[in-house]
Design a protein around this motif. Sequence first.
Motif, PDB file in Angstrom:
ATOM      1  N   MET A   1      16.350  10.809  -6.222  1.00 50.15           N
ATOM      2  CA  MET A   1      17.502  10.219  -5.540  1.00 50.15           C
ATOM      3  C   MET A   1      17.831   8.900  -6.214  1.00 50.15           C
ATOM      4  N   PRO A   2      19.065   8.680  -6.588  1.00 50.01           N
ATOM      5  CA  PRO A   2      19.429   7.485  -7.335  1.00 50.01           C
ATOM      6  C   PRO A   2      19.274   6.154  -6.601  1.00 50.01           C
ATOM      7  N   ALA A   3      19.452   6.093  -5.300  1.00 50.91           N
ATOM      8  CA  ALA A   3      19.297   4.827  -4.584  1.00 50.91           C
ATOM      9  C   ALA A   3      18.039   4.942  -3.729  1.00 50.91           C
ATOM     10  N   VAL A   4      17.038   4.151  -4.055  1.00 56.03           N
ATOM     11  CA  VAL A   4      15.762   4.269  -3.367  1.00 56.03           C
ATOM     12  C   VAL A   4      15.347   2.921  -2.789  1.00 56.03           C
ATOM     13  N   PHE A   5      15.053   2.911  -1.484  1.00 54.41           N
ATOM     14  CA  PHE A   5      14.451   1.754  -0.851  1.00 54.41           C
ATOM     15  C   PHE A   5      13.021   1.726  -1.340  1.00 54.41           C
ATOM     16  N   GLU A   6      12.678   0.699  -2.108  1.00 48.50           N
ATOM     17  CA  GLU A   6      11.387   0.684  -2.790  1.00 48.50           C
ATOM     18  C   GLU A   6      10.310  -0.063  -2.023  1.00 48.50           C
ATOM     19  N   SER A   7      10.610  -1.259  -1.552  1.00 49.54           N
ATOM     20  CA  SER A   7       9.576  -2.049  -0.892  1.00 49.54           C
ATOM     21  C   SER A   7      10.185  -3.237  -0.159  1.00 49.54           C
ATOM     22  N   VAL A   8       9.332  -3.892   0.615  1.00 44.86           N
ATOM     23  CA  VAL A   8       9.709  -5.145   1.252  1.00 44.86           C
ATOM     24  C   VAL A   8       8.496  -6.065   1.146  1.00 44.86           C
ATOM     25  N   LEU A   9       8.733  -7.278   0.694  1.00 49.63           N
ATOM     26  CA  LEU A   9       7.665  -8.256   0.561  1.00 49.63           C
ATOM     27  C   LEU A   9       8.257  -9.639   0.776  1.00 49.63           C
ATOM     28  N   ASP A  10       7.685 -10.381   1.694  1.00 47.59           N
ATOM     29  CA  ASP A  10       8.148 -11.744   1.984  1.00 47.59           C
ATOM     30  C   ASP A  10       9.635 -11.804   2.311  1.00 47.59           C
ATOM     31  N   GLY A  11      10.107 -10.823   3.090  1.00 48.55           N
ATOM     32  CA  GLY A  11      11.502 -10.838   3.512  1.00 48.55           C
ATOM     33  C   GLY A  11      12.502 -10.420   2.454  1.00 48.55           C
ATOM     34  N   ILE A  12      12.026  -9.826   1.342  1.00 48.80           N
ATOM     35  CA  ILE A  12      12.922  -9.334   0.292  1.00 48.80           C
ATOM     36  C   ILE A  12      12.823  -7.812   0.241  1.00 48.80           C
ATOM     37  N   LEU A  13      13.942  -7.147   0.507  1.00 51.50           N
ATOM     38  CA  LEU A  13      14.012  -5.695   0.395  1.00 51.50           C
ATOM     39  C   LEU A  13      14.418  -5.354  -1.028  1.00 51.50           C
ATOM     40  N   VAL A  14      13.664  -4.472  -1.661  1.00 53.64           N
ATOM     41  CA  VAL A  14      13.949  -4.084  -3.038  1.00 53.64           C
ATOM     42  C   VAL A  14      14.498  -2.661  -3.051  1.00 53.64           C
ATOM     43  N   PHE A  15      15.644  -2.499  -3.687  1.00 55.93           N
ATOM     44  CA  PHE A  15      16.264  -1.196  -3.895  1.00 55.93           C
ATOM     45  C   PHE A  15      16.357  -0.952  -5.390  1.00 55.93           C
ATOM     46  N   ARG A  16      15.970   0.234  -5.821  1.00 52.94           N
ATOM     47  CA  ARG A  16      16.110   0.615  -7.225  1.00 52.94           C
ATOM     48  C   ARG A  16      17.208   1.674  -7.291  1.00 52.94           C
ATOM     49  N   VAL A  17      18.173   1.475  -8.169  1.00 56.60           N
ATOM     50  CA  VAL A  17      19.324   2.368  -8.261  1.00 56.60           C
ATOM     51  C   VAL A  17      19.407   2.903  -9.683  1.00 56.60           C
ATOM     52  N   SER A  18      19.468   4.239  -9.808  1.00 58.67           N
ATOM     53  CA  SER A  18      19.596   4.852 -11.122  1.00 58.67           C
ATOM     54  C   SER A  18      20.596   5.992 -11.042  1.00 58.67           C
ATOM     55  N   GLY A  19      21.058   6.394 -12.195  1.00 65.34           N
ATOM     56  CA  GLY A  19      22.002   7.499 -12.251  1.00 65.34           C
ATOM     57  C   GLY A  19      23.342   7.131 -11.630  1.00 65.34           C
ATOM     58  N   SER A  20      24.055   8.150 -11.192  1.00 67.41           N
ATOM     59  CA  SER A  20      25.367   7.994 -10.562  1.00 67.41           C
ATOM     60  C   SER A  20      25.170   7.915  -9.055  1.00 67.41           C
TER      61      SER A  20
END
Length: 121
Positions: A1-20
Amino acid sequence: MPAVFESVLDGILVFRVSGSLHAHEFEAALQAGEAQIQESGRIRFLVIYDGFEGWNHDFVEEELDSELMDEQDENIDKIAVIGEERWRESTELFLLKGLRKAAVEYFEPGQEALARAWLES
């Protein structure tokens, strides 16, 4: 899936986006992070483009759940995006830089430490 909720650490949500990126994938990623937003209260986003190819045509054809975005905008302090320079302008337009309450900044690949420092400032 191109948009992935990856992690949360110290109040920062990380999203990794690939493809279309498709509208339904974007909404699913937002919903995956929604519980973290509600749990943490105020939140910051780090979006990392990793092989990003742009927004699929369905972003124009489908209506995004703007209510979800509006509800959560109150809780978002900052949004940092790391990606190739060619995506800067369209990303800033997509994120409504300057028109929303959350500050939005764009960083180039290799500047993740700088992006995280900006998010924490």
